[in-house]
Design an enzyme around this catalytic site. Structure first.
Site, PDB file in Angstrom:
ATOM      1  N   THR A   1       0.743  -1.275   0.082  1.00  0.00           N
ATOM      2  CA  THR A   1       0.180   0.071   0.149  1.00  0.00           C
ATOM      3  C   THR A   1       0.775   1.236   0.008  1.00  0.00           C
ATOM      4  OG1 THR A   1      -1.721  -1.116   1.210  1.00  0.00           O
ATOM      5  CG2 THR A   1      -1.846   1.100   1.165  1.00  0.00           C
TER       6      THR A   1
ATOM      7  N   GLN B   1       0.895  -9.694  -5.683  1.00  0.00           N
ATOM      8  CA  GLN B   1       0.719 -11.195  -5.773  1.00  0.00           C
ATOM      9  C   GLN B   1       1.502 -12.064  -6.538  1.00  0.00           C
ATOM     10  OE1 GLN B   1      -1.620 -12.363  -3.808  1.00  0.00           O
ATOM     11  NE2 GLN B   1      -3.018 -10.501  -3.157  1.00  0.00           N
TER      12      GLN B   1
ATOM     13  N   THR C   1      12.778   5.014  11.493  1.00  0.00           N
ATOM     14  CA  THR C   1      13.931   3.889  11.725  1.00  0.00           C
ATOM     15  C   THR C   1      13.341   2.667  11.026  1.00  0.00           C
ATOM     16  OG1 THR C   1      14.221   4.667  14.131  1.00  0.00           O
ATOM     17  CG2 THR C   1      14.869   2.414  13.922  1.00  0.00           C
TER      18      THR C   1
ATOM     19  N   SER D   1       4.530  -6.783  -1.265  1.00  0.00           N
ATOM     20  CA  SER D   1       4.504  -6.549   0.230  1.00  0.00           C
ATOM     21  C   SER D   1       5.030  -8.479   0.555  1.00  0.00           C
ATOM     22  CB  SER D   1       2.886  -6.849   0.428  1.00  0.00           C
ATOM     23  OG  SER D   1       2.562  -5.899   1.511  1.00  0.00           O
TER      24      SER D   1
ATOM     25  N   HIS E   1       4.382 -10.086   3.066  1.00  0.00           N
ATOM     26  CA  HIS E   1       3.619 -11.359   3.814  1.00  0.00           C
ATOM     27  C   HIS E   1       2.605 -12.275   2.501  1.00  0.00           C
ATOM     28  CE1 HIS E   1      -0.559  -9.044   3.490  1.00  0.00           C
ATOM     29  NE2 HIS E   1       0.202  -8.188   3.216  1.00  0.00           N
TER      30      HIS E   1
ATOM     31  N   CYS F   1      -9.355  -7.698   1.276  1.00  0.00           N
ATOM     32  CA  CYS F   1      -9.136  -6.076   1.593  1.00  0.00           C
ATOM     33  C   CYS F   1     -10.104  -5.514   1.554  1.00  0.00           C
ATOM     34  CB  CYS F   1      -8.108  -5.679   0.605  1.00  0.00           C
ATOM     35  SG  CYS F   1      -6.504  -6.626   0.460  1.00  0.00           S
TER      36      CYS F   1
HETATM   37  N1  PMP Z   1      -1.727  -4.867  -3.974  1.00  0.00           N
HETATM   38  C1  PMP Z   1      -2.353  -6.109  -4.290  1.00  0.00           C
HETATM   39  C2  PMP Z   1      -2.586  -6.484  -5.450  1.00  0.00           C
HETATM   40  C3  PMP Z   1      -2.796  -6.785  -3.087  1.00  0.00           C
HETATM   41  O1  PMP Z   1      -3.350  -7.891  -3.168  1.00  0.00           O
HETATM   42  C4  PMP Z   1      -2.525  -5.964  -1.927  1.00  0.00           C
HETATM   43  C5  PMP Z   1      -3.019  -7.005  -0.317  1.00  0.00           C
HETATM   44  N2  PMP Z   1      -4.206  -7.511  -0.512  1.00  0.00           N
HETATM   45  C6  PMP Z   1      -1.848  -4.906  -1.694  1.00  0.00           C
HETATM   46  C7  PMP Z   1      -1.750  -3.967  -2.950  1.00  0.00           C
HETATM   47  C8  PMP Z   1      -2.076  -4.184  -0.505  1.00  0.00           C
HETATM   48  O2  PMP Z   1      -0.746  -4.833   0.606  1.00  0.00           O
HETATM   49  P1  PMP Z   1      -0.536  -4.405   1.816  1.00  0.00           P
HETATM   50  O3  PMP Z   1      -2.018  -4.480   2.547  1.00  0.00           O
HETATM   51  O4  PMP Z   1       0.289  -5.466   2.397  1.00  0.00           O
HETATM   52  O5  PMP Z   1       0.144  -3.313   1.870  1.00  0.00           O
END
Ligand code: PMP
Length: 393
Positions: free
Chosen positions: A80, A185, A245, A205, A207, A331
């Site tokens: 994000t 993704q 930081t 990202s 995770h 999301c």
């Molecule tokens: N872009 C895409 C295509 C995502 O699938 C996601 C998370 N669902 C995000 C951006 C945002 O990632 P984060 O919430 O880890 O910042």
């Protein structure tokens, strides 16, 4: 393999990797290792240098996964932030902002906010019924506008549909525009070589590929004329692009996950494709009327978006608590509006609301798929029977 859920329940079939993937053991070890050390990566004493060296290692590990140089990476709090940072800076060059109708809100809503004060400076490209962006609409936008930046995701979070970035990058660059891709993704799931995919900016990202939540990165290609527009100003970290930081533990976990994903990428991609295909075949054979969104076009290995027409997805998910999956995109769950991705693909609101996303990953097993198929068939049958109401005497 059943995953242990954070509430302590075990034996839940976890098929929500696109929302977040379970932490890889390598990432857990690297994160814990960094949490045990005290230094600030900006301090000059040896403890600070130890923290900085963990960050350097992670930067190199991520650069190896992306086939770029470590100096082209800016660590952020996730995709994000990376998207917002990239798009704000790219748009500061001026020109019209072009994006697609199926982007994540972290691009679509950021684009709307960034262009709010200059009406008419945002063009949103449509997609076809399979979720693919038409090159003709991009060509038309490039012909009619002075385009500054094109942002097109490489893989969709709801359907897994892939975008062939090659022709988009070529057309945009010929018109003098920068290209950003949200690869959240895609990274760690399919091979990516940034020498071949010539985008200027790329967001990710940790995770989504087995690293910790709350950490990510922005790739900025060396030499790209990007106005300096940090979102966070202060300490000058990350070459002045992201003050504050550094999240050393998160970054160390991101690096370890990137390395593990790179080493196992081919094997995991092949395995999850086979498992996903078998899930789809079983659902199509056992649930009359269901269909797969984006089925005819190239997709990510482990994702499937299945519509059970007339059967609300939230009711299906509630009827199978032993399976963790998503209705549309996690999301946006909780939001009353239907999936903008499926609507852009021409689906009705009712069909969008009757769509479940199953997303698989590195720890998914055949047994998980068998259990998910059984549970889904039972849940859809149950919801259909409840909706049909009691049999008339
Ligand atoms: N872009 C895409 C295509 C995502 O699938 C996601 C998370 N669902 C995000 C951006 C945002 O990632 P984060 O919430 O880890 O910042």
């Amino acid at each position: 393999m059943g995953q242990t859920m954070s509430d302590g329940r075990t034996d839940v079939v976890y098929l929500d990797y696109n929302a977040t993937a379970p932490l890889r053991p390598e990432a857990l070890e690297a994160t814990l290792g960094a949490l045990h050390c005290v230094g600030n990566a900006s301090s000059v004493h040896h403890l600070g240098r130890d923290a900085a060296s963990r960050v350097d290692t992670a930067r190199r590990q991520l650069a190896e996964l992306l086939t770029c140089t470590p100096g082209e990476i800016i660590f952020t709090s996730g995709a994000t932030e990376a998207n917002n940072l990239a798009l704000r800076a790219a748009h500061a060059r001026g020109g019209v902002f072009v994006t697609t109708a199926v982007e994540h809100p972290a691009v679509l809503e950021a684009a709307q906010a960034i262009t709010m004060e200059t009406p008419g400076s945002l063009v949103v490209l449509p997609v076809d019924k399979d979720g693919v962006v038409g090159l003709e609409s991009l060509d038309e936008a490039l012909r009619h506008h002075d385009v500054g930046v094109v942002s097109a995701m490489i893989a969709n979070n709801e359907t897994g549909v892939l975008t062939d970035l090659g022709p988009i990058v070529k057309a945009a660059h010929e018109a003098g525009a920068l290209v950003h891709t949200d690869a959240t993704q895609y990274v760690g799931r399919l091979h990516l070589d940034l020498n071949e995919v010539d985008v200027d900016l790329l967001s990710l990202s940790a995770h989504k590929f087995g690293g910790p939540q709350g950490v990510g990165a922005l790739f900025v290609r060396r030499g790209v004329p990007l106005p300096h527009r940090p979102l966070l100003i202060g300490g000058g970290q990350e070459r002045g692009w992201r003050a504050g930081t550094l999240n050393v533990a998160g970054i160390a976990g991101l690096g370890a996950a990137a390395q593990a994903a790179r080493l196992q990428l081919k094997h995991e991609a092949a395995r999850t494709t086979t498992l996903r295909d078998s899930l789809e075949q079983e659902l199509i054979s056992n649930v009359p009327g269901c269909w797969i969104n984006g089925a005819p076009v190239p997709r990510l290995p482990g994702v499937t978006s299945v519509t059970f027409p007339g059967v609300p997805a939230d009711a299906v998910l509630a009827a199978m608590p032993e399976v963790a999956a998503s209705d549309g995109s996690a999301c946006s769950s909780g939001a009353p509006s239907p999936s903008h991705v499926l609507i852009a693909m021409g689906r009705s609101r009712e069909d969008a609301d009757s769509t479940v996303r199953f997303s698989l990953g590195y720890a998914t097993t055949e047994c998980d798929i068998d259990r998910a198929v059984d549970a889904t068939v039972r849940a859809v049958t149950y919801v259909r029977s409840v909706m049909a109401g009691p049999a008339k005497p």
